[in-house]
Design a protein around this motif. Structure first.
Motif, short mmCIF file in Angstrom:
data_model
loop_
_atom_site.label_atom_id
_atom_site.label_comp_id
_atom_site.label_asym_id
_atom_site.label_seq_id
_atom_site.Cartn_x
_atom_site.Cartn_y
_atom_site.Cartn_z
N GLU A 1 0.83 -1.19 0.00
CA GLU A 1 0.00 0.00 0.00
C GLU A 1 0.87 1.26 0.00
O GLU A 1 0.59 2.23 -0.69
N ALA A 2 1.94 1.23 0.79
CA ALA A 2 2.81 2.41 0.91
C ALA A 2 3.44 2.76 -0.44
O ALA A 2 3.58 3.93 -0.78
N ALA A 3 3.78 1.74 -1.21
CA ALA A 3 4.45 2.00 -2.49
C ALA A 3 3.51 2.68 -3.48
O ALA A 3 3.95 3.36 -4.40
N ALA A 4 2.19 2.49 -3.28
CA ALA A 4 1.23 3.11 -4.18
C ALA A 4 0.93 4.56 -3.80
O ALA A 4 0.38 5.31 -4.59
N GLU A 5 1.33 4.93 -2.58
CA GLU A 5 1.06 6.29 -2.12
C GLU A 5 1.99 7.29 -2.79
O GLU A 5 3.14 6.98 -3.10
N GLN A 6 1.51 8.51 -2.92
CA GLN A 6 2.33 9.56 -3.49
C GLN A 6 3.32 10.08 -2.45
O GLN A 6 2.96 10.26 -1.29
N ASP A 7 4.51 10.31 -2.87
CA ASP A 7 5.44 11.00 -1.97
C ASP A 7 5.43 12.50 -2.31
O ASP A 7 4.73 12.94 -3.22
N VAL A 8 6.19 13.26 -1.53
CA VAL A 8 6.12 14.71 -1.67
C VAL A 8 6.59 15.18 -3.06
O VAL A 8 6.07 16.16 -3.61
N VAL A 9 7.51 14.43 -3.64
CA VAL A 9 8.00 14.79 -4.98
C VAL A 9 6.89 14.60 -6.02
O VAL A 9 6.73 15.45 -6.92
N ASP A 10 6.10 13.53 -5.87
CA ASP A 10 4.96 13.33 -6.79
C ASP A 10 3.99 14.50 -6.71
O ASP A 10 3.53 15.02 -7.73
N ALA B 1 18.08 11.03 -0.29
CA ALA B 1 18.56 11.28 1.07
C ALA B 1 17.54 10.96 2.16
O ALA B 1 17.90 10.74 3.31
N ILE B 2 16.26 10.96 1.81
CA ILE B 2 15.22 10.83 2.84
C ILE B 2 14.44 9.53 2.64
O ILE B 2 14.06 9.21 1.53
N PRO B 3 14.21 8.79 3.74
CA PRO B 3 13.46 7.54 3.62
C PRO B 3 12.06 7.77 3.06
O PRO B 3 11.45 8.81 3.34
N ARG B 4 11.58 6.80 2.29
CA ARG B 4 10.30 6.96 1.60
C ARG B 4 9.14 7.26 2.55
O ARG B 4 8.28 8.07 2.25
N THR B 5 9.13 6.61 3.70
CA THR B 5 8.02 6.86 4.65
C THR B 5 7.96 8.35 5.03
O THR B 5 6.88 8.91 5.15
N GLU B 6 9.13 8.96 5.19
CA GLU B 6 9.16 10.38 5.52
C GLU B 6 8.69 11.24 4.36
O GLU B 6 8.01 12.26 4.55
N LEU B 7 9.07 10.84 3.14
CA LEU B 7 8.65 11.59 1.95
C LEU B 7 7.13 11.52 1.78
O LEU B 7 6.51 12.50 1.34
N VAL B 8 6.54 10.38 2.13
CA VAL B 8 5.09 10.23 2.04
C VAL B 8 4.41 11.09 3.12
O VAL B 8 3.40 11.75 2.86
N GLU B 9 5.01 11.12 4.30
CA GLU B 9 4.51 11.97 5.38
C GLU B 9 4.54 13.45 4.97
O GLU B 9 3.60 14.20 5.22
N MET B 10 5.65 13.84 4.33
CA MET B 10 5.77 15.23 3.87
C MET B 10 4.70 15.55 2.83
O MET B 10 4.19 16.68 2.79
N ALA B 11 4.34 14.57 2.01
CA ALA B 11 3.28 14.78 1.01
C ALA B 11 1.97 15.16 1.72
O ALA B 11 1.27 16.08 1.30
N GLY B 12 1.67 14.46 2.80
CA GLY B 12 0.45 14.75 3.57
C GLY B 12 0.48 16.16 4.14
O GLY B 12 -0.53 16.88 4.12
N LYS B 13 1.65 16.57 4.66
CA LYS B 13 1.76 17.92 5.23
C LYS B 13 1.58 18.99 4.17
O LYS B 13 0.94 20.02 4.40
N VAL B 14 2.19 18.75 3.00
CA VAL B 14 2.06 19.71 1.90
C VAL B 14 0.60 19.83 1.46
O VAL B 14 0.08 20.94 1.28
#
Ligand SMILES: [Fe+2]
Ligand SMILES: [Fe+2]
Length: 187
Positions: free
Chosen positions: A3-12, A130-143
């Motif tokens: 499921e996590a891999a299907a989520e958008q990260d902040v770069v997406d 540089a940043i673990p994917r879980t953190e990048l996904v978290e950042m997507a939520g904040k953005v």
């Protein structure tokens, strides 16, 4: 695929913002109707201010922390956000039928193309490295959450959106009022 891999990260999320604004600029060029050009330009301004503020709040601090030349990159990018804002403020104040309107749009696109290239070509890949994917996904939520704070989100509602114009107001002051709403200034 997990499921996590299907989520958008902040770069997406940020990259699709870039594409959305570029598409809007093409739509403005494709129409000659001043009212439509005004509405589309206001949508560009709204989207771009939200995007810039969200980057400054959640992405640029991570760039400072994780990128080898992060401080320099953030200072360069912040200067370009400022240039975009100055141009957008002028664009707010200019009549859509005026020749300056087209010139300012061209200027906006010029700064944006360079800025987007820096982020997408250099900085975003470095962030992903540089940043673990879980953190990048978290950042997507904040953005995403930060972008929703302002009174309304005109896109994808139709242009000439009365609610948008009532809440945020057309013309002069849009950039400042949006930035204030997003950063919590004056509240
Ligand atoms: Fe940016
Ligand atoms: Fe960006």
């Amino acid at each position: 695929m997990t499921e996590a891999a299907a989520e958008q990260d902040v770069v997406d999320v940020l990259t699709s913002d870039h594409h959305e604004v570029m598409d809007l600029l093409q739509q403005i060029k494709a129409t000659t109707d001043p009212a439509e050009r005004r509405d589309l330009a206001d949508t560009v301004i709204s989207e771009l201010v939200r995007h810039s503020v969200a980057e400054e709040m959640f992405v640029y601090p991570a760039m400072r922390k994780h990128l080898p030349d992060g401080d320099e990159a953030v200072e360069h990018d912040t200067k370009e956000h400022k240039q975009l804002e100055v141009t957008m403020k002028k664009l707010e104040a200019v009549d859509a039928g005026d020749a300056d309107f087209g010139l300012l749009l061209g200027r906006l696109e010029e700064i944006l193309v360079d800025h987007v290239a820096d982020e997408e070509r250099d900085q975003f890949p470095q962030l992903r490295a540089a940043i673990p994917r879980t953190e990048l996904v978290e950042m997507a939520g904040k953005v995403e959450a930060a972008k929703k704070v302002a009174p309304t989100r005109p896109h994808p509602l139709a242009p000439n959106n009365q609610v948008f114009h009532k809440l945020v107001g057309p013309g002069v002051g849009l950039v400042d009022r949006l930035r204030d709403a997003l950063t919590g200034r004056n509240s």
